[in-house]
Design a protein around this motif. Structure first.
Motif, PDB file in Angstrom:
ATOM      1  N   ALA A  93       0.829  -1.211   0.000  1.00  0.00           N
ATOM      2  CA  ALA A  93       0.000   0.000   0.000  1.00  0.00           C
ATOM      3  C   ALA A  93       0.867   1.265   0.000  1.00  0.00           C
ATOM      4  CB  ALA A  93      -0.916   0.003   1.216  1.00  0.00           C
ATOM      5  N   SER A  94       0.531   2.191  -0.882  1.00  0.00           N
ATOM      6  CA  SER A  94       1.294   3.436  -0.945  1.00  0.00           C
ATOM      7  C   SER A  94       0.798   4.398   0.120  1.00  0.00           C
ATOM      8  CB  SER A  94       1.137   4.081  -2.317  1.00  0.00           C
ATOM      9  OG  SER A  94      -0.169   4.607  -2.436  1.00  0.00           O
ATOM     10  N   SER A  95       1.613   5.409   0.337  1.00  0.00           N
ATOM     11  CA  SER A  95       1.262   6.440   1.297  1.00  0.00           C
ATOM     12  C   SER A  95      -0.088   7.081   0.934  1.00  0.00           C
ATOM     13  CB  SER A  95       2.377   7.482   1.276  1.00  0.00           C
ATOM     14  OG  SER A  95       2.194   8.406   2.281  1.00  0.00           O
ATOM     15  N   ASP A  96      -0.245   7.390  -0.357  1.00  0.00           N
ATOM     16  CA  ASP A  96      -1.486   8.031  -0.804  1.00  0.00           C
ATOM     17  C   ASP A  96      -2.698   7.139  -0.534  1.00  0.00           C
ATOM     18  OD1 ASP A  96      -0.070  10.171  -1.611  1.00  0.00           O
ATOM     19  OD2 ASP A  96      -0.049   9.656  -3.751  1.00  0.00           O
ATOM     20  N   GLU A  97      -2.524   5.829  -0.793  1.00  0.00           N
ATOM     21  CA  GLU A  97      -3.627   4.890  -0.551  1.00  0.00           C
ATOM     22  C   GLU A  97      -4.013   4.860   0.923  1.00  0.00           C
ATOM     23  OE1 GLU A  97      -3.487   0.663  -2.209  1.00  0.00           O
ATOM     24  OE2 GLU A  97      -1.692   1.590  -3.075  1.00  0.00           O
ATOM     25  N   VAL A  98      -2.976   4.786   1.764  1.00  0.00           N
ATOM     26  CA  VAL A  98      -3.229   4.697   3.206  1.00  0.00           C
ATOM     27  C   VAL A  98      -4.025   5.914   3.679  1.00  0.00           C
ATOM     28  CG1 VAL A  98      -2.120   4.759   5.483  1.00  0.00           C
ATOM     29  CG2 VAL A  98      -1.215   3.260   3.694  1.00  0.00           C
ATOM     30  N   VAL A  99      -3.577   7.108   3.255  1.00  0.00           N
ATOM     31  CA  VAL A  99      -4.240   8.336   3.690  1.00  0.00           C
ATOM     32  C   VAL A  99      -5.649   8.429   3.098  1.00  0.00           C
ATOM     33  CG1 VAL A  99      -4.133  10.850   3.641  1.00  0.00           C
ATOM     34  CG2 VAL A  99      -2.052   9.532   4.038  1.00  0.00           C
ATOM     35  N   ALA A 100      -5.777   8.054   1.817  1.00  0.00           N
ATOM     36  CA  ALA A 100      -7.089   8.136   1.165  1.00  0.00           C
ATOM     37  C   ALA A 100      -8.085   7.212   1.867  1.00  0.00           C
ATOM     38  CB  ALA A 100      -6.960   7.765  -0.312  1.00  0.00           C
ATOM     39  N   ILE A 101      -7.636   6.013   2.217  1.00  0.00           N
ATOM     40  CA  ILE A 101      -8.536   5.079   2.892  1.00  0.00           C
ATOM     41  C   ILE A 101      -8.915   5.592   4.276  1.00  0.00           C
ATOM     42  CG2 ILE A 101      -8.589   2.785   3.987  1.00  0.00           C
ATOM     43  CD1 ILE A 101      -7.363   1.705   1.405  1.00  0.00           C
ATOM     44  N   ALA A 102      -7.921   6.145   5.002  1.00  0.00           N
ATOM     45  CA  ALA A 102      -8.223   6.698   6.323  1.00  0.00           C
ATOM     46  C   ALA A 102      -9.283   7.791   6.198  1.00  0.00           C
ATOM     47  CB  ALA A 102      -6.953   7.248   6.965  1.00  0.00           C
ATOM     48  N   ARG A 103      -9.121   8.656   5.218  1.00  0.00           N
ATOM     49  CA  ARG A 103     -10.093   9.745   5.059  1.00  0.00           C
ATOM     50  C   ARG A 103     -11.467   9.211   4.665  1.00  0.00           C
ATOM     51  NH1 ARG A 103      -7.777  14.128   6.019  1.00  0.00           N
ATOM     52  NH2 ARG A 103      -5.643  14.617   5.392  1.00  0.00           N
TER      53      ARG A 103
END
Lengths: 314, 138
Positions: B123-133
């Motif tokens: 998982a990329s950083s962007d994916e992790v943050v997008a999923i959290a949001r």
């Protein structure tokens, strides 16, 4: 659940209600203000010091012991990233390991743009916690350098934690952090250099002018890993608290807290307006021009001040 | 600047990150903590050897939106649903995200059990943050 129900549940001890109310405080929700009825009973103890000196561990030890005599809340402050606004709040992890079964409410707060070592919402959080019945509030500041001393205005008793080898007598006599200590802790006192550190601090205190309100900060040696010295630290904090009471300084502490809260909140508003102004095309172009070709920086400062406040200080 | 704009910065997503039970592999959790921080989230880092009770207590006190569990001990089929149930039993409106080494066939099982998202090692950083949001209530 509406806010007044939340306040009621929080007063009855509901962790969740207290947690939600603290979020409202952090957001600066206006509705909550009318529901906070101060008792002015909570003792506010601040711990500050450089990163890694053991603030969280000592906070945990203090909280565990003070929980035997009343309701204890811990506010653990860590820095927000100035770049992303995010934060890693990692103080609980150290407190949990020393708290055992003690019933202590812990809340982690990010600074969210404040630079004095606290969050702008911290004083309001203390007001809330006092109002809903906490007897002791322990505040751990971010790991500070030399001048982040908002805690001194926010707390009744400010504990400054240092470690052996932190610096010499010259460091001790620089202005800032050490000036605001009501109690000193030399933590990790089993390490070499503890007696040198004590001597440097004593020397600094000897040179500090005294007056009628004189309080000479006691120096307590602690070892976080074994909780050595924690009872002595509690004794020193209590003694300072008694001195505040005897000299009738509680009202003055509350005023300092109110001033800090107003000042920090207004400060954030002013800063965000300043940041917005700096990004306008007009100002940005003038910064480019001064940076590239030289020019009158102070005139630019005047122009910005004029833009923000409608006048400039000559 | 209007007051409303200031409020946006005052509503960061708050994530409790923990390892549940006996599982000492916390490097991934630290990497995710950093990704979330850089994505503007506030991470309450609980670290190793947590229980469902200690996590629930932290979520309540911290008013967190998300629980992020990292699992590398093959206990996910037991522990993740246990966490989801503990959240439901407590009546909390909080999403549970699981990361770590989760075999493909187990992902659907976890999602069916109420886990909001499963993040693998890639998982990329962007994916992790997008999923959290996307799973946050804020």
């Amino acid at each position: 659940m509406d806010i007044s129900d939340e306040v009621e549940a929080a007063s009855a001890g509901s962790r969740r209600a207290i947690g939600r109310l603290l979020t409202r405080v952090e957001r600066g929700e206006r509705d909550l203000e009318a529901l906070i009825h101060p008792r002015n009973q909570a003792q506010i103890i601040g711990l500050t010091g450089a990163p890694g000196v053991g603030k969280s561990t000592i906070t945990g030890h203090l909280a565990a012991r003070l929980a035997r005599r009343g309701r204890v809340a811990v506010m653990a402050i860590d820095p927000s990233s100035p770049v992303s606004g995010g934060a890693i709040l990692g103080d609980r992890i150290r407190m949990d390991s020393v708290l055992g079964e003690a019933d202590v409410f812990i809340r982690s707060m990010a600074t969210r743009g404040s630079e004095g070592g606290l969050s702008a919402a911290a004083p309001a959080a203390f007001r809330l916690l006092d109002a809903i019945g906490f007897d002791v509030i322990i505040v751990e500041t971010v790991g500070v350098g030399q001048v982040e001393v908002d805690i001194a205005a926010a707390a009744d008793t400010t504990v400054v934690v240092v470690t052996p080898g932190w610096g010499d007598a010259i460091q001790a006599n620089k202005a800032g952090l050490l000036e605001v200590a009501d109690v000193f802790v030399i933590n990790k006192a089993d390490r070499p250099g503890a007696s040198d550190t004590r001597r440097d601090l004593e020397l600094m205190l000897d040179l500090t002018a005294t007056n009628d309100h004189s309080w000479r900060a006691p120096i307590v040696a602690t070892i976080g890993t074994s909780a050595e010295g924690i009872e002595e630290l509690i004794g020193a904090i209590d003694e300072h608290d008694t001195a505040l009471e005897a000299q009738d300084l509680r009202g003055q502490r509350r005023r300092a807290r109110t001033l800090l809260e107003v000042r920090s909140r207004v400060g954030l508003v002013v800063e965000s307006r300043l940041d917005a102004a700096l990004e306008t095309e007009q100002i940005s172009a003038r910064i480019d021009s001064v940076a590239a070709d030289g020019g009158d920086t102070l005139a630019l400062v005047d122009a910005l001040t004029e833009l923000l406040f409608g006048f400039s200080d000559p | 600047m209007s007051g409303d704009e200031a409020d946006t910065a005052d509503h960061p997503v708050r994530v409790v990150l923990a390892k549940l039970g006996l599982d000492g592999h916390d490097r991934g959790l630290k990497v995710v903590a950093r990704m979330l921080r850089d994505g503007g989230c506030e991470v309450i880092y609980l670290g190793l050897r947590q229980s469902t009770e200690s996590i629930i207590a932290a979520v309540e006190q911290e008013d967190a939106d998300i629980i992020g569990l990292s699992m590398h001990n093959a206990g996910h089929l037991t522990l993740a649903p246990k966490m989801v149930k503990a959240v439901a039993d407590a009546g909390l409106d909080v999403s549970v995200i699981v990361g770590g080494i989760i075999p493909d066939p187990d992902v659907k099982t976890l999602l069916d059990a109420g886990v909001a998202a499963v993040l693998g090692p890639g998982a990329s950083s962007d994916e992790v943050v997008a999923i959290a949001r996307s799973v946050s209530r804020r």
